[in-house]
Write a protein that holds these residues in place. Sequence first.
Motif, mmCIF file in Angstrom:
data_model
loop_
_atom_site.group_PDB
_atom_site.id
_atom_site.type_symbol
_atom_site.label_atom_id
_atom_site.label_comp_id
_atom_site.label_asym_id
_atom_site.label_seq_id
_atom_site.Cartn_x
_atom_site.Cartn_y
_atom_site.Cartn_z
ATOM 1 N N HIS A 1 16.409 13.137 3.094
ATOM 2 C CA HIS A 1 17.552 12.221 2.974
ATOM 3 C C HIS A 1 18.387 12.342 4.241
ATOM 4 O O HIS A 1 18.622 13.451 4.724
ATOM 5 N N GLY A 2 18.833 11.202 4.783
ATOM 6 C CA GLY A 2 19.608 11.228 6.015
ATOM 7 C C GLY A 2 18.716 11.157 7.239
ATOM 8 O O GLY A 2 17.498 11.006 7.148
ATOM 9 N N MET B 1 16.806 4.208 -3.400
ATOM 10 C CA MET B 1 17.124 4.899 -4.650
ATOM 11 C C MET B 1 18.598 4.677 -4.958
ATOM 12 O O MET B 1 19.396 4.444 -4.050
ATOM 13 N N GLN B 2 18.938 4.747 -6.228
ATOM 14 C CA GLN B 2 20.326 4.557 -6.621
ATOM 15 C C GLN B 2 21.131 5.815 -6.298
ATOM 16 O O GLN B 2 20.584 6.890 -6.115
ATOM 17 N N GLY B 3 22.446 5.652 -6.258
ATOM 18 C CA GLY B 3 23.305 6.807 -6.039
ATOM 19 C C GLY B 3 23.707 6.949 -4.582
ATOM 20 O O GLY B 3 23.294 6.158 -3.719
ATOM 21 N N PRO B 4 24.491 7.989 -4.290
ATOM 22 C CA PRO B 4 25.067 8.143 -2.953
ATOM 23 C C PRO B 4 24.035 8.388 -1.856
ATOM 24 O O PRO B 4 24.286 8.103 -0.695
ATOM 25 N N PHE C 1 24.852 13.222 -15.194
ATOM 26 C CA PHE C 1 23.873 13.766 -14.250
ATOM 27 C C PHE C 1 24.528 14.790 -13.319
ATOM 28 O O PHE C 1 23.984 15.869 -13.074
ATOM 29 N N ASP C 2 25.716 14.460 -12.803
ATOM 30 C CA ASP C 2 26.411 15.401 -11.919
ATOM 31 C C ASP C 2 26.807 16.675 -12.661
ATOM 32 O O ASP C 2 26.803 17.765 -12.089
ATOM 33 N N LYS C 3 27.146 16.536 -13.943
ATOM 34 C CA LYS C 3 27.449 17.729 -14.752
ATOM 35 C C LYS C 3 26.210 18.621 -14.890
ATOM 36 O O LYS C 3 26.310 19.849 -14.870
#
Length: 310
Positions: free
Chosen positions: A217-218, A10-13, A273-275
């Motif tokens: 995740h992780g 998936m995209q992102g961190p 998105f983060d907002k």
Amino acid sequence: MTIFTLKLPMQGPLKYINTYLVKDNEEGILIDTGLPTQEDVITLTNYLKAHGYPNLVVITHYHPDHMGLVRLFKDKSDILISDREFEYIAYLVSEEYEKEMRQYLLANGFPEEFIQKMFKNRSRFNEIIDSVNFNTVKDGDVVKFGQGQMRVLLTPGHTMGHICLAYDKVVFCGDHILQDITPNVSLLRLEDNPLKAYLESLDRIERLSVEQLYPAHGEPFKDVSKRVEEIKEHHKKRLEEIKNIMSVLRRANGFDIASRISWYKKWDELSTFDKQLAMGETLAHIKYLVEEGVIREINNTNSIYYTMSS
């Protein structure tokens, strides 16, 4: 019992979501499905061709990285989701949701163009669940496969119908407890108090004698109590920060508060998105403080603002 971990990109961190295939004899449960992207479709289908399609698919919660490929299983597997999450999805795709939430966010001072973007992708959920038959489960239900069984644990907070699955001293915990980031806790429905629910859900998992957590995740990890206490401390600090902002401003709406919180970047540098995540999380913390009697909500038809309780 054998646990197979498939990391779907998936995209992102976060980089990937863990999809778990748990097998006992020839029967299996798949926990979560990945995103509705071509890359995840190919990765997942190739994997299941090698290891076999599961008898059961369990969705921990409605977010697209968890439920996005559920249609791949509509003719092959029984698909389980919590009754509360199923009820919330029906609300999410309704006209009532957009009307209620738009009015609430505008009254809280969030800009119209920002809110518009938030509702833009809602139609994706209709596509994701189109012609899928869900079977609902509730807290305490037992899901049997092969000689094994898992117990459903309702853990609201990240979403209001989020579930974990317990197998002996192992818990598959979705996004409820993550080791490297604090799961987002947003106000998703006006009558909810998601932060209160989340903190109670953390306590519930901490009370179990868990030897290993398998998050979405992780990597899997063992020291559950340590991580639970770290997450609680994070929310305690966030609540204190909001109280400090309120004591300076005296009177503020949700946007005033959200844009002053010390996120990992300055407000103006956050992505749209983060907002959205920050906005939802701010409103969840505000709701918690209102229901604890620490701050007051003053609701005029077109504007909502908060003051410290005297």
